[in-house]
Design an enzyme around this catalytic site. Structure first.
Site, PDB file in Angstrom:
ATOM      1  N   ASP A 101       0.848  -1.202   0.000  1.00 25.04           N
ATOM      2  CA  ASP A 101       0.000   0.000   0.000  1.00 25.04           C
ATOM      3  C   ASP A 101       0.877   1.243   0.000  1.00 25.04           C
ATOM      4  O   ASP A 101       2.058   1.184   0.339  1.00 25.04           O
ATOM      5  CB  ASP A 101      -0.957   0.018   1.205  1.00 25.04           C
ATOM      6  CG  ASP A 101      -0.240   0.143   2.546  1.00 25.04           C
ATOM      7  OD1 ASP A 101       0.812  -0.507   2.732  1.00 25.04           O
ATOM      8  OD2 ASP A 101      -0.723   0.896   3.421  1.00 25.04           O
ATOM      9  N   GLU A 125       0.077  -0.824   5.965  1.00 23.67           N
ATOM     10  CA  GLU A 125       1.153  -0.217   6.760  1.00 23.67           C
ATOM     11  C   GLU A 125       0.944   1.277   6.901  1.00 23.67           C
ATOM     12  O   GLU A 125       1.122   1.840   7.974  1.00 23.67           O
ATOM     13  CB  GLU A 125       2.517  -0.522   6.116  1.00 23.67           C
ATOM     14  CG  GLU A 125       3.699  -0.291   7.061  1.00 23.67           C
ATOM     15  CD  GLU A 125       4.149   1.152   7.185  1.00 23.67           C
ATOM     16  OE1 GLU A 125       4.810   1.480   8.176  1.00 23.67           O
ATOM     17  OE2 GLU A 125       3.836   1.974   6.299  1.00 23.67           O
TER      18      GLU A 125
HETATM   19  N1  BES Z   1       8.737   3.161   5.495  1.00 27.25           N
HETATM   20  C1  BES Z   1       8.141   4.110   6.379  1.00 27.25           C
HETATM   21  C2  BES Z   1       8.907   4.278   7.672  1.00 27.25           C
HETATM   22  C3  BES Z   1      10.330   4.768   7.534  1.00 27.25           C
HETATM   23  C4  BES Z   1      10.708   5.628   6.528  1.00 27.25           C
HETATM   24  C5  BES Z   1      11.256   4.341   8.441  1.00 27.25           C
HETATM   25  C6  BES Z   1      12.031   6.044   6.421  1.00 27.25           C
HETATM   26  C7  BES Z   1      12.560   4.774   8.356  1.00 27.25           C
HETATM   27  C8  BES Z   1      12.942   5.616   7.320  1.00 27.25           C
HETATM   28  C9  BES Z   1       6.722   3.644   6.667  1.00 27.25           C
HETATM   29  O1  BES Z   1       6.011   3.304   5.507  1.00 27.25           O
HETATM   30  C10 BES Z   1       5.952   4.795   7.271  1.00 27.25           C
HETATM   31  O2  BES Z   1       5.741   5.769   6.609  1.00 27.25           O
HETATM   32  N2  BES Z   1       5.519   4.642   8.514  1.00 27.25           N
HETATM   33  C11 BES Z   1       4.652   5.561   9.137  1.00 27.25           C
HETATM   34  C12 BES Z   1       3.963   4.836  10.246  1.00 27.25           C
HETATM   35  C13 BES Z   1       2.534   5.174  10.451  1.00 27.25           C
HETATM   36  C14 BES Z   1       1.684   5.251   9.242  1.00 27.25           C
HETATM   37  C15 BES Z   1       1.917   4.313  11.514  1.00 27.25           C
HETATM   38  C16 BES Z   1       5.406   6.756   9.663  1.00 27.25           C
HETATM   39  O3  BES Z   1       6.586   6.638  10.050  1.00 27.25           O
HETATM   40  O4  BES Z   1       4.826   7.847   9.664  1.00 27.25           O
HETATM   41 MN    MN Z   2       7.131   2.062   4.306  1.00 28.04          MN
HETATM   42 MN    MN Z   3       5.343   5.226   4.553  1.00 31.16          MN
END
Ligand code: BES
Ligand code: MN
Ligand code: MN
Length: 462
Positions: free
Chosen positions: A88, A158
């Site tokens: 997603d 996610e």
């Molecule tokens: N892949 C990201 C998280 C990420 C990005 C970790 C870059 C380290 C470096 C993930 O898809 C994301 O965006 N997570 C969200 C979590 C939320 C939707 C619960 C975030 O970090 O905002």
């Molecule tokens: Mn991600």
């Molecule tokens: Mn993300």
């Protein structure tokens, strides 16, 4: 192993075109209007896994978006690696700030990506990075060189907090049993400086509503005498941080892990150029908690940020109105050992306590997630270190990151399995922003590195 690497070289154009096709499906999990596209994307991922040689491929429905599962067991006595990723993507808005269509991928050269980068929503986060694993698996299967067992669990929620995945873990412990979870959904320092992510921040996310008068008012007739909910909300938010950018919520820092001086010295040795950082973002100065560097502020320190704020009149021209209501979405990034539930409670109690008498406030908690730190002295981690060292020609640097992947903490608490965060994106790839992109160098480097991970991990475990 040579055969798999040769297969990857021989098939690189097809590997790119298949990713471009996947990026054309707008799998936006947050917006119900894209529900069928999300399902089509799951079907496509399942199809790719099947064709690559996975057994028992399934599209497993949940109360939300489906999970794609597949596996290959070559010998039950060998270790099992489970690949986790997400198909997603974030919404594409604001759409007019994209230079090309978010679901119409194009390859363009940039300063950070002289070999070209794929511009599309999800190119880096996480379709591009997830698909590297599917293609590396295909290469190992086609050349008979998969050295251990493998499971794939690719989810579709996610970006909306993995709401139903926790329940899936609880109810499928046997099916998901494995020795390590391998994830590519994070970044490296730059294309000459490989790194492995050793920590992710947690998250507490709330929406607040501030209610003043029972209807919108004429701002001349009533202005000056009645509390304006937008003014009040701004005051309340401004008061949640002091002049040192320290968060003022009582108890907020109580559980924050104190990172040793040695570790802080170590993390600040990682290459970081403040001038490039500011230039990339178009800012003249950084801003953050007093006493910490940018690297620390974005990894080992918690934050409080407004993600969106609205209320009153925002249409064309001027309308004189004193609004009845104001709203904001606020995120707090958390570090070990802060608990998202506890922080949400502290926020709520504080926000209610600082609300002046002329307004009523409501705090609505959204999804959250626990922070994680991963060990660096295990065979699981060492295999990633060796694999990256092999393909980059340089030892990767361990690095804690600021983003969150809430399911990682649950892998540990529910399945009892630790994760390895071997991502290949760059912080400048504009994930969640207009013009998200992913370097061709990074895509191919990932596909090349992953087979070495399996090889070294299996060797280290035997
Ligand atoms: N892949 C990201 C998280 C990420 C990005 C970790 C870059 C380290 C470096 C993930 O898809 C994301 O965006 N997570 C969200 C979590 C939320 C939707 C619960 C975030 O970090 O905002
Ligand atoms: Mn991600
Ligand atoms: Mn993300």
């Amino acid at each position: 192993m040579q055969a798999a690497q040769q297969y990857i070289k021989d098939n690189q154009d097809r590997f790119l075109n298949e990713l471009l096709d996947l990026l054309r499906i707008p799998s936006v999990s947050a917006d119900p209007a894209y529900k069928e596209d999300v399902q089509r994307t799951a079907a496509s991922v399942a199809d790719h896994l099947q064709k690559a040689g996975a057994d028992n491929v399934e599209i497993i429905p949940t109360a939300g978006h489906p999970i794609v599962y597949g596996e290959k067991t070559i010998d039950a006595t060998l270790p099992t690696v489970m690949v986790y990723g997400h198909y997603d993507v974030q919404p594409a808005d604001p759409i007019d700030l994209w230079d090309s269509g978010p679901f119409d991928p194009v390859v363009k050269k940039t300063e950070a990506h002289p070999q070209g980068a794929i511009y599309a929503r999800g190119s880096c986060d996480d379709k591009g990075q997830m698909f590297m694993h599917v293609k590396a698996f295909e290469a190992m299967m086609a050349t008979n060189s998969l050295p251990c067992n493998i499971k794939f669990m690719i989810e579709g929620e996610e970006e909306v907090g993995s709401e139903h995945l926790g329940h899936f873990l609880e109810t499928h412990k046997e099916k998901l049993s494995c020795d390590v979870i391998l994830i590519s959904d994070t970044s490296i320092i730059d294309n000459d400086t490989p790194s492995i992510t050793t920590g992710l921040r947690g998250l507490s996310y709330v929406e607040v509503e501030v209610v003043g008068p029972n209807r919108d008012l004429h701002s001349g007739v009533y202005g000056g005498a009645v509390g304006n909910p937008i003014n009040v909300l701004c005051e309340m938010i401004a008061g949640m941080m002091d002049e040192n950018k320290h968060i003022t919520i009582p108890g907020f820092y109580d559980d924050v892990e104190v990172v040793s001086t040695e570790e802080r010295v170590e993390m600040n040795k990682a290459p970081f150029n403040l001038e490039h950082y500011q230039k990339d973002l178009g800012i003249n100065a950084v801003r953050g908690e007093e006493g910490y560097t940018t690297a620390e502020r974005t990894s080992i320190r918690p934050t409080l940020d407004v993600n969106g704020i609205w209320g009153g009149y925002i249409g064309e021209g001027a309308k004189t109105v004193l609004p009845s209501k104001a709203f904001a979405k606020i995120s707090m990034r958390l570090v070990p050992n802060q608990s998202p539930d506890k922080i949400t409670e502290l926020f709520k109690a504080y926000f209610e306590s600082i609300a002046p008498a002329e307004v009523k406030v409501v705090v609505r908690p959204h999804h959250g997630g626990e922070p994680v730190v991963t060990p660096t002295d295990t065979p699981e981690y060492l295999a990633a270190h060796q694999a990256m060292e092999k393909t980059f020609g340089k030892a990767p640097i361990p690095k804690r990151e600021g983003g969150s992947i809430p399911i990682v903490a649950l892998f540990e608490s529910v399945l009892g399995v630790k994760s390895v965060l071997m991502g290949f994106g760059l912080d400048s790839d504009a994930i969640h922003s207009p013009n998200e992109h992913y370097g061709l160098f990074n895509y191919y480097k990932g596909i090349e590195t992953i087979p070495y991970y399996y090889q070294y991990y299996t060797a280290l475990k035997s």
